[in-house]
Design an enzyme around this catalytic site. Structure first.
Site, PDB file in Angstrom:
ATOM      1  N   ASP A   6      47.864 -13.402  29.237  1.00  0.00           N
ATOM      2  CA  ASP A   6      48.028 -12.157  29.330  1.00  0.00           C
ATOM      3  C   ASP A   6      47.047 -11.636  30.898  1.00  0.00           C
ATOM      4  OD1 ASP A   6      47.578  -9.333  29.518  1.00  0.00           O
ATOM      5  OD2 ASP A   6      46.703  -9.116  27.613  1.00  0.00           O
ATOM      6  N   LYS A  53      49.577  -3.088  35.028  1.00  0.00           N
ATOM      7  CA  LYS A  53      48.610  -2.625  35.980  1.00  0.00           C
ATOM      8  C   LYS A  53      48.987  -2.734  37.428  1.00  0.00           C
ATOM      9  CE  LYS A  53      45.086  -2.222  32.483  1.00  0.00           C
ATOM     10  NZ  LYS A  53      44.594  -3.060  31.474  1.00  0.00           N
ATOM     11  N   TYR A  95      41.534  -7.928  24.792  1.00  0.00           N
ATOM     12  CA  TYR A  95      42.659  -6.868  24.551  1.00  0.00           C
ATOM     13  C   TYR A  95      43.805  -7.025  25.107  1.00  0.00           C
ATOM     14  CZ  TYR A  95      44.318  -2.080  24.602  1.00  0.00           C
ATOM     15  OH  TYR A  95      44.923  -1.015  24.170  1.00  0.00           O
TER      16      TYR A  95
HETATM   17  C1  LIG Z   1      45.203  -2.850  29.769  1.00  0.00           C
HETATM   18  C2  LIG Z   1      45.626  -4.299  29.214  1.00  0.00           C
HETATM   19  C3  LIG Z   1      46.657  -4.081  28.508  1.00  0.00           C
HETATM   20  C4  LIG Z   1      47.521  -2.968  28.130  1.00  0.00           C
HETATM   21  O1  LIG Z   1      48.171  -2.517  28.935  1.00  0.00           O
HETATM   22  P1  LIG Z   1      48.828  -0.971  29.012  1.00  0.00           P
HETATM   23  O2  LIG Z   1      49.474  -0.720  29.830  1.00  0.00           O
HETATM   24  O3  LIG Z   1      47.481  -0.152  28.539  1.00  0.00           O
HETATM   25  O4  LIG Z   1      49.403  -0.948  27.484  1.00  0.00           O
HETATM   26  C5  LIG Z   1      46.899  -5.374  28.082  1.00  0.00           C
HETATM   27  N1  LIG Z   1      46.243  -6.537  28.302  1.00  0.00           N
HETATM   28  C6  LIG Z   1      45.352  -6.539  29.380  1.00  0.00           C
HETATM   29  C7  LIG Z   1      44.498  -7.914  29.611  1.00  0.00           C
HETATM   30  C8  LIG Z   1      45.038  -5.188  29.713  1.00  0.00           C
HETATM   31  O5  LIG Z   1      43.894  -5.125  30.591  1.00  0.00           O
END
Ligand SMILES: *Cc1c(COP(=O)(O)O)cnc(C)c1O
Length: 427
Positions: free
Chosen positions: A239, A267, A144
């Protein structure tokens, strides 16, 4: 436990907010029942509107590495708020947090702050495309990267490499530029690159997958991706929205000693306020406006409250030499406790763990990609989730989520959690 007030609030919310929530997974659709409405949180605990207390293993889906209402973060935000909450002008604070982040994370010269992980990943692939002059990207099934169009792509079939959108509203035009590969399968990535010679700008990956449960990279996998990118003039994008400042000060790049070309954050970097960021070496970052032609902007980017929270968070992490050892030890203790109990039961399971990320897959055998993660028994997970919730343990309402261990968690809390698992196993 009673959830009367949560139920009433959920009914009311559904009248004015789609599904009653501002992010779908909060709605408990995967597990059934009524979402609990949070009222406050402190340390390892979250309290709901009915007055129930839960040991929290979601921790706002990751940011609360040091516990809820962490005093240095709270104090910094209150202090900053009194001096104005947004200016749309550069501030000294932005440089301060950028300098600290660049000093903590390997292999980056410059960082740009945005408001979410979604924005960070979306901007990172635009930058990669602008830098390489190529359109396509490779992403992995089950990873994701936020909800921007290019990432909402699922495989039509295991063999398909051209993505098909998995949300209405994502155009075929966008979907055709996202190529899907299987996690932990280098050979598959190699085939996709062969079939799209000189067309692929970047590979984007969660260096430890956390959005299909926790799935660490197999030996040699990330190194292999690095080599493929070098051999084909493609960029490697880590990511690290979930892993950044969580697996190590320098995230997965440090933990695995592998350099990515662009790194995305979210995060933890915001300490619980809306913050994301992306970073790279100068040769790449200098392509970004106003220095270069790749456009990217934000009215509230680098917002002083968000930067104050993020700075307080990163300073605390940077100063605490034992933090990552403590987190790992707690997570290991939890792992061993749950494993011992489930081994004595008839329940099929696999536990994946790395650093302070852990997940229990209700499935026998290795879980190393989306296919094996999807084999988990969702009926068992639902029963597990509700059993834990009713015993005051809050885990994510989805079998595809990692549990996030916080430094605020005590060994007594973990023992209580293990005891709850044993009650579940008995039932
Ligand atoms: C949570 C998450 C996102 C998206 O971040 P948001 O602040 O919810 O837009 C992207 N990549 C990873 C790996 C994530 O865990």
């Amino acid at each position: 436990m009673l959830y009367q007030r949560s139920s009433a609030l959920f009914k009311e919310a559904q009248e004015v907010i789609p599904g009653g929530v501002n992010s779908p997974v909060r709605a408990f659709k995967g597990v059934g029942g009524t979402p609990i409405f949070a009222k406050s949180a402190k340390g390892a605990y979250v309290y709901d509107e009915d007055g129930n207390r839960f040991i929290d293993y979601i921790n706002s889906w990751g940011p609360m590495l040091l516990g809820h209402a962490f005093p240095p973060v709270v104090d910094a935000v209150i202090d900053k708020a009194k001096a104005g909450t947004s200016f749309g002008m550069p501030t000294a604070l932005e440089t301060e947090i950028a300098e600290l982040a660049v000093s903590m994370v390997p292999n980056i010269d410059k960082i740009r702050f945005v408001n979410s992980g979604t924005e960070a990943c979306m901007s990172a692939i635009r930058l990669a495309r602008g830098f390489t002059g190529r359109d396509k990207i490779i992403k992995f099934s089950g990873c994701y990267h936020g909800h921007s169009d290019s990432f909402l792509i699922a495989a039509g079939s295991g063999a398909s490499t051209f993505g098909t959108p998995n949300s209405p509203g994502v155009t075929q035009g966008t979907a055709k530029d996202t190529l899907l590969a299987d996690y932990n399968n280098l050979e598959h990535v190699g085939q996709i690159i062969e079939a799209n010679k000189n067309e692929i700008a970047a590979i984007i990956i969660e260096p430890v997958a956390g959005n299909m449960g926790c799935i660490p990279p197999g030996g040699g996998f990330l190194e292999g991706l690095r080599d493929l990118c070098d051999a084909n003039n493609m960029l490697l994008i880590f990511d690290e929205v979930m892993t950044g400042f969580r697996l190590a000060k320098g995230g997965a790049q440090e933990l695995f000693a592998i350099n990515a070309d662009i790194v995305c954050f979210g995060k933890v970097i915001g300490g619980g306020l809306p913050v994301g960021a992306f970073a790279a070496r100068n040769e790449i970052m200098n392509h970004l406006a106003p220095l270069g032609p790749v456009y990217q902007a934000g009215t509230l980017s680098g917002n002083p409250l968000a930067m104050a929270a993020g700075l307080a968070m990163l300073k605390s992490i940077d100063a605490d030499k034992e933090l990552f050892n403590r987190l790992e030890e707690k997570t290991k203790y939890l792992h061993k406790g749950i494993e011992t109990i489930l081994n004595d039961s008839e329940i099929a399971f696999t536990i994946n763990r790395i650093g302070s990320m852990i997940s229990v897959h209700f499935h026998e055998g290795e879980v190393l990609d989306f296919k094996t993660a999807a084999n988990g028994n969702n009926e068992t997970f639902k029963r597990f989730f509700h059993s834990m919730l009713n015993q005051g343990i809050y885990i994510a309402p989805s079998a595809f989520e990692t549990w996030f261990i916080t430094d605020a968690l005590s060994y007594e809390d973990i023992d209580e959690t293990i005891k709850a698992v044993s009650e579940f196993a008995k039932s």
